[in-house]
Design a protein around this motif. Structure first.
Motif, short mmCIF file in Angstrom:
data_model
loop_
_atom_site.label_atom_id
_atom_site.label_comp_id
_atom_site.label_asym_id
_atom_site.label_seq_id
_atom_site.Cartn_x
_atom_site.Cartn_y
_atom_site.Cartn_z
N LYS A 42 0.81 -1.23 0.00
CA LYS A 42 0.00 0.00 0.00
C LYS A 42 0.84 1.27 0.00
O LYS A 42 0.30 2.37 0.07
N LEU A 43 2.17 1.13 -0.07
CA LEU A 43 3.02 2.32 -0.11
C LEU A 43 2.73 3.11 -1.37
O LEU A 43 2.54 2.54 -2.44
N ASN A 44 2.68 4.40 -1.24
CA ASN A 44 2.51 5.24 -2.42
C ASN A 44 2.98 6.64 -2.09
O ASN A 44 3.27 6.96 -0.95
N ASN A 45 3.00 7.46 -3.12
CA ASN A 45 3.39 8.85 -2.96
C ASN A 45 2.44 9.72 -3.78
O ASN A 45 2.87 10.59 -4.53
N ASN A 46 1.15 9.40 -3.69
CA ASN A 46 0.11 10.15 -4.39
C ASN A 46 0.40 10.29 -5.88
O ASN A 46 0.28 11.37 -6.45
N GLY A 47 0.80 9.20 -6.52
CA GLY A 47 1.04 9.20 -7.96
C GLY A 47 2.40 9.73 -8.38
O GLY A 47 2.71 9.77 -9.56
N LYS A 48 3.21 10.11 -7.41
CA LYS A 48 4.56 10.60 -7.72
C LYS A 48 5.56 9.49 -7.44
O LYS A 48 5.28 8.56 -6.69
N PRO A 49 6.76 9.60 -8.02
CA PRO A 49 7.75 8.54 -7.80
C PRO A 49 8.23 8.47 -6.36
O PRO A 49 8.14 9.46 -5.62
N PHE A 50 8.71 7.30 -5.98
CA PHE A 50 9.33 7.16 -4.66
C PHE A 50 10.49 6.19 -4.74
O PHE A 50 10.59 5.37 -5.64
N VAL A 51 11.39 6.36 -3.78
CA VAL A 51 12.61 5.57 -3.70
C VAL A 51 12.53 4.70 -2.47
O VAL A 51 12.03 5.12 -1.42
N MET A 52 13.01 3.46 -2.60
CA MET A 52 13.12 2.56 -1.45
C MET A 52 14.56 2.09 -1.39
O MET A 52 15.06 1.49 -2.33
N THR A 53 15.24 2.42 -0.29
CA THR A 53 16.62 1.99 -0.11
C THR A 53 16.69 0.96 1.01
O THR A 53 16.02 1.11 2.03
N PHE A 54 17.48 -0.05 0.82
CA PHE A 54 17.73 -1.05 1.86
C PHE A 54 19.11 -0.77 2.42
O PHE A 54 20.08 -0.63 1.67
N TRP A 55 19.19 -0.69 3.74
CA TRP A 55 20.44 -0.29 4.40
C TRP A 55 20.52 -0.94 5.78
O TRP A 55 19.58 -1.59 6.23
N ALA A 56 21.63 -0.74 6.45
CA ALA A 56 21.81 -1.22 7.83
C ALA A 56 22.79 -0.29 8.54
O ALA A 56 23.63 0.35 7.91
N THR A 57 22.67 -0.23 9.86
CA THR A 57 23.54 0.65 10.65
C THR A 57 25.00 0.24 10.56
O THR A 57 25.89 1.06 10.74
N TRP A 58 25.27 -1.03 10.29
CA TRP A 58 26.63 -1.55 10.24
C TRP A 58 27.24 -1.46 8.83
O TRP A 58 28.37 -1.88 8.62
N CYS A 59 26.52 -0.89 7.89
CA CYS A 59 26.94 -0.86 6.48
C CYS A 59 27.50 0.53 6.13
O CYS A 59 26.74 1.49 5.96
N GLY A 60 28.81 0.63 6.03
CA GLY A 60 29.46 1.91 5.71
C GLY A 60 28.98 2.55 4.42
O GLY A 60 28.65 3.74 4.40
N PRO A 61 28.93 1.80 3.30
CA PRO A 61 28.44 2.41 2.06
C PRO A 61 26.98 2.88 2.16
O PRO A 61 26.61 3.88 1.55
#
Length: 164
Positions: A42-61
Motif C-alpha cells: 500500500k506504499l505510495n506517494n500520491n502518484g509521484k515517484p518514490f525511492v526505497m533503499t535497503f540499508w543497515a547501521t553496520w553498512c558503511g556504504p
C-alpha cells in the motif's frame, strides 16, 4: 469471424493495461520507527515517484549513500515530489540502534524496519545498499546496488525522467 477477432483484441488490450498497472510492491508488512505496521503493497506517494533503499547501521556504504541523499532530499522533493523510504535490515540484535542512529544523523526520509528481512527477500535484496526507484504506480523503473560518490546523481536523473 470479425467479432471474434475484435473480442480477442479487446481482451489483449485489457490484459495489457492490467499488466502495466500491476505494482511491483510485495504484500509484506513491516514496522515504522514508531512501531506501527506498514503494508508495503500500500506504499505510495500520491502518484509521484518514490525511492526505497535497503540499508543497515553496520553498512558503511549505506551510511555514505544516506548522508548524500539527505543532502539533496529537500531539493528533490521540492522539484519532483519524490519521497524516500529507507528500509533498515538490521536484525533483532541491532534494530534498537536504528532510531537513535537515524535521529543522530538527522535524516529526513521515512525509515522502516525489516527485522526479519521479509521485505528484503521478497524484493530479492541480498546485500545493502540496494536502491529501487518506483514510478507513481509502484512499478520498479530503476535499481542499483552498492554506492559510490555521485551515484545519487544517477538516481536523480532517473527521477527526472519520470517527471516528463
Amino acid at each position: 469471424m470479425k467479432k471474434l477477432f475484435a473480442l480477442l483484441i479487446a481482451v489483449m488490450v485489457v490484459a495489457g493495461l492490467q499488466a502495466q498497472t500491476k505494482s511491483d510492491l510485495p504484500n509484506v508488512t513491516i514496522k515504522n520507527l514508531q512501531g506501527k505496521d506498514v503494508n508495503i503493497a500500500k506504499l505510495n506517494n500520491n502518484g509521484k515517484p518514490f525511492v526505497m533503499t535497503f540499508w543497515a547501521t553496520w553498512c558503511g556504504p549505506c551510511i555514505k549513500e544516506h548522508n548524500a541523499l539527505d543532502e539533496v532530499y529537500q531539493d528533490w522533493k521540492d522539484e519532483t515530489g519524490v519521497k524516500i523510504f529507507a528500509v533498515s535490515i538490521d536484525d533483532s540484535r541491532t534494530t534498537a540502534k536504528v532510531k537513535p542512529f537515524v535521529e543522530g544523523k538527522g535524516w529526513e526520509f521515512e525509515v522502516l524496519l525489516d527485522v526479519n528481512k521479509d521485505l528484503a527477500r521478497a524484493m530479492n535484496v541480498s546485500n545493502p545498499p540496494h536502491t529501487f526507484l518506483f514510478d507513481g504506480t509502484g512499478k520498479i523503473v530503476y535499481q542499483h546496488t552498492g554506492y559510490f560518490d555521485g551515484s545519487e546523481e544517477d538516481l536523480y536523473q532517473e527521477i527526472l525522467k519520470l517527471k516528463k
